[in-house]
Design an enzyme around this catalytic site. Structure first.
Site, PDB file in Angstrom:
ATOM      1  N   ARG A   1       0.822  -1.201   0.000  1.00  0.00           N
ATOM      2  CA  ARG A   1       0.000   0.000   0.000  1.00  0.00           C
ATOM      3  C   ARG A   1       0.864   1.263   0.000  1.00  0.00           C
ATOM      4  O   ARG A   1       2.064   1.193   0.224  1.00  0.00           O
ATOM      5  CB  ARG A   1      -0.966  -0.006   1.184  1.00  0.00           C
ATOM      6  CG  ARG A   1      -0.266  -0.251   2.528  1.00  0.00           C
ATOM      7  CD  ARG A   1      -0.923   0.446   3.647  1.00  0.00           C
ATOM      8  NE  ARG A   1      -0.926   1.870   3.387  1.00  0.00           N
ATOM      9  CZ  ARG A   1       0.111   2.671   3.601  1.00  0.00           C
ATOM     10  NH1 ARG A   1       1.244   2.184   4.067  1.00  0.00           N
ATOM     11  NH2 ARG A   1       0.021   3.954   3.337  1.00  0.00           N
ATOM     12  N   GLY A   2       0.181   2.392  -0.294  1.00  0.00           N
ATOM     13  CA  GLY A   2       0.914   3.654  -0.414  1.00  0.00           C
ATOM     14  C   GLY A   2       1.163   3.905  -1.893  1.00  0.00           C
ATOM     15  O   GLY A   2       1.632   3.010  -2.613  1.00  0.00           O
ATOM     16  N   ALA A   3       0.843   5.127  -2.340  1.00  0.00           N
ATOM     17  CA  ALA A   3       0.795   5.414  -3.777  1.00  0.00           C
ATOM     18  C   ALA A   3       2.062   5.002  -4.566  1.00  0.00           C
ATOM     19  O   ALA A   3       1.964   4.198  -5.503  1.00  0.00           O
ATOM     20  CB  ALA A   3       0.464   6.886  -3.980  1.00  0.00           C
TER      21      ALA A   3
ATOM     22  N   ARG B   1      -6.936  -0.427  -7.704  1.00  0.00           N
ATOM     23  CA  ARG B   1      -7.284   0.660  -6.774  1.00  0.00           C
ATOM     24  C   ARG B   1      -7.466   1.945  -7.593  1.00  0.00           C
ATOM     25  O   ARG B   1      -6.708   2.179  -8.536  1.00  0.00           O
ATOM     26  CB  ARG B   1      -6.219   0.852  -5.677  1.00  0.00           C
ATOM     27  CG  ARG B   1      -6.214  -0.340  -4.700  1.00  0.00           C
ATOM     28  CD  ARG B   1      -5.481  -0.049  -3.432  1.00  0.00           C
ATOM     29  NE  ARG B   1      -6.215   0.844  -2.535  1.00  0.00           N
ATOM     30  CZ  ARG B   1      -5.695   1.343  -1.418  1.00  0.00           C
ATOM     31  NH1 ARG B   1      -4.460   1.053  -1.085  1.00  0.00           N
ATOM     32  NH2 ARG B   1      -6.406   2.139  -0.641  1.00  0.00           N
TER      33      ARG B   1
ATOM     34  N   ASP C   1      -1.963  10.945  -2.629  1.00  0.00           N
ATOM     35  CA  ASP C   1      -2.206   9.887  -3.616  1.00  0.00           C
ATOM     36  C   ASP C   1      -2.423  10.443  -5.012  1.00  0.00           C
ATOM     37  O   ASP C   1      -2.240   9.738  -6.003  1.00  0.00           O
ATOM     38  CB  ASP C   1      -3.405   9.028  -3.197  1.00  0.00           C
ATOM     39  CG  ASP C   1      -3.034   8.201  -1.988  1.00  0.00           C
ATOM     40  OD1 ASP C   1      -3.113   8.732  -0.860  1.00  0.00           O
ATOM     41  OD2 ASP C   1      -2.611   7.047  -2.167  1.00  0.00           O
TER      42      ASP C   1
ATOM     43  N   ASN D   1      -5.598  12.562  -0.351  1.00  0.00           N
ATOM     44  CA  ASN D   1      -4.767  11.734   0.540  1.00  0.00           C
ATOM     45  C   ASN D   1      -5.709  10.963   1.471  1.00  0.00           C
ATOM     46  O   ASN D   1      -6.940  11.100   1.398  1.00  0.00           O
ATOM     47  CB  ASN D   1      -3.771  12.593   1.325  1.00  0.00           C
ATOM     48  CG  ASN D   1      -2.705  11.747   2.014  1.00  0.00           C
ATOM     49  OD1 ASN D   1      -2.159  10.826   1.406  1.00  0.00           O
ATOM     50  ND2 ASN D   1      -2.422  12.021   3.274  1.00  0.00           N
TER      51      ASN D   1
HETATM   52  O1  MRU Z   1      -4.919   3.275   1.388  1.00  0.00           O
HETATM   53  P1  MRU Z   1      -3.431   3.455   1.419  1.00  0.00           P
HETATM   54  O2  MRU Z   1      -2.825   2.948   2.679  1.00  0.00           O
HETATM   55  O3  MRU Z   1      -2.754   2.922   0.169  1.00  0.00           O
HETATM   56  O4  MRU Z   1      -3.244   5.020   1.401  1.00  0.00           O
HETATM   57  C1  MRU Z   1      -1.983   5.569   1.540  1.00  0.00           C
HETATM   58  C2  MRU Z   1      -1.980   7.019   1.717  1.00  0.00           C
HETATM   59  O5  MRU Z   1      -3.001   7.680   1.708  1.00  0.00           O
HETATM   60  C3  MRU Z   1      -0.648   7.668   1.785  1.00  0.00           C
HETATM   61  O6  MRU Z   1      -0.671   8.773   2.630  1.00  0.00           O
HETATM   62  C4  MRU Z   1      -0.337   8.044   0.374  1.00  0.00           C
HETATM   63  O7  MRU Z   1      -0.217   6.947  -0.474  1.00  0.00           O
HETATM   64  C5  MRU Z   1       0.633   9.060   0.128  1.00  0.00           C
HETATM   65  S1  MRU Z   1       2.324   8.804   0.391  1.00  0.00           S
HETATM   66  C6  MRU Z   1       2.858   7.329   0.169  1.00  0.00           C
END
Ligand code: MRU
Length: 328
Positions: free
Chosen positions: A51-53, A83, A221, A231
């Site tokens: 996870r995380g963009a 996603r 994101d 985000n």
């Molecule tokens: O649902 P997630 O855990 O994938 O969401 C992640 C976030 O919102 C992070 O803050 C985002 O990806 C930005 S920085 C990596």
């Protein structure tokens, strides 16, 4: 990132197998999973093992690299739908498709994409670190560390560099219900030896009003053309609270997250996840029988609340994003 004395990336490819740190198992258990089929990568992205963009983007690139030739288009389509909010997923898939059309070696290209993301994040750290002064108290939301970005992080990268430069500061990590990404932030900050507190999501306003927060830095994101940023759910209210309390609010964003095709944040697709994530806690139902829940996973922070966007090219005001990244 250094874990128990060993250097790791969040996701990597080795001899046709993808390895990833299982983010769903952390912070309780440090576990590496193996992914041998692109369909497994789709599952890992959907269920937030990865996870995380930026990490999702690089993971999808690796997923495309292991897809058999005949399944390339299908893998592209299904990964595209895994996603909806993070722009990086689409940036990476487009990058891989372009490479395929040019007849390039896809494993090499995916590696090059991941390396580029790591380099960008380090640069974000270098550009953002001067914002962090000795003694500051910094709030962050969700996790925008190395796990979420392959390495370095976006919001956490300036903190890592400021720490390496010898500054002392305190981080407040929002717990980030319902998926508790704040615990991943805490895990990463502990690994880096950065002094921090986890706070309940609804504690941030209280601390801000009492003058206990000097700076907010979060990841994003997707950044729209006008500088609006999507985000993790809850970011918007933190930005409004920061504005109300005169606290600078920064977003850290790699260029892979910027979407100049979208005029404003209103056009960013917001993922709505299963209500089970809200109705249950630690695998146990906590809501009364028959209760329903809504679970929007992201929100949009309007540009007017954002002091600056920290990128690999420098720090920009939201209204400067379009002109500064026009060639993307
Ligand atoms: O649902 P997630 O855990 O994938 O969401 C992640 C976030 O919102 C992070 O803050 C985002 O990806 C930005 S920085 C990596």
């Amino acid at each position: 990132m250094m874990i128990s004395g060993k250097e790791y990336r969040a996701v990597w490819l080795e001899n046709g197998t993808i390895f990833a740190i299982d983010q769903a198992a952390l912070p309780g258990k440090f576990k590496i999973i193996k992914i041998r089929k692109w369909q497994e990568m789709v599952r890992a992205i959907k269920n937030m093992t990865i996870r995380g963009a930026p990490a999702i983007g690089a993971a999808a690139a690796f997923g495309m690299a292991i897809a058999p030739e005949l399944e390339f288009e299908q893998a592209y389509r299904v990964l595209w739908e895994s996603r909806p909010t993070a722009r990086d997923l689409f940036t990476a898939l487009e990058y891989m498709r372009d490479a395929k059309m040019k007849g390039k070696n896809l494993a090499e290209v995916a590696q090059e994409y991941a390396d580029k993301v790591v380099e960008i994040c380090k640069k974000i750290g270098e550009n953002g670190a001067p914002l962090i002064k000795d003694g500051m108290r910094i709030l962050t939301h969700c996790n925008a560390g190395a796990l979420a970005t392959i390495d370095w992080g976006t919001a956490l990268a300036p903190m890592r560099i400021a720490k390496q430069q010898g500054r002392k500061f305190t981080v407040f990590a929002d717990e980030t219900r319902p998926r508790l990404q704040g615990l991943l932030t805490s895990w990463e900050l502990s690994n880096e030896g950065i002094y921090h507190f986890i706070i309940a999501d609804n504690a941030a306003g209280h601390l801000m009003r009492r003058g206990e927060i000097d700076l907010v830095i979060t990841g994003t994101d997707r950044v729209a053309r006008n500088g609006d940023c999507a985000n993790k759910i809850g970011t918007y209210e933190k930005a409004v609270l920061a504005h109300e309390n005169g606290i600078p609010f920064y977003i850290a964003a790699p260029s892979t997250t910027i979407d100049l095709k979208l005029e404003s944040g209103d056009l960013i697709p917001i993922e709505e996840r299963s209500e089970e994530e809200v109705l249950n806690f630690a695998g146990k139902r906590i809501a009364p029988p028959g209760a329903k829940a809504r679970n929007p996973a992201f929100d949009v922070t309007p540009a007017k609340y954002i002091t600056g966007i920290i990128t690999e090219k420098g720090i920009f005001r939201p209204c400067e994003i379009a002109s500064s990244f026009n060639k993307l």
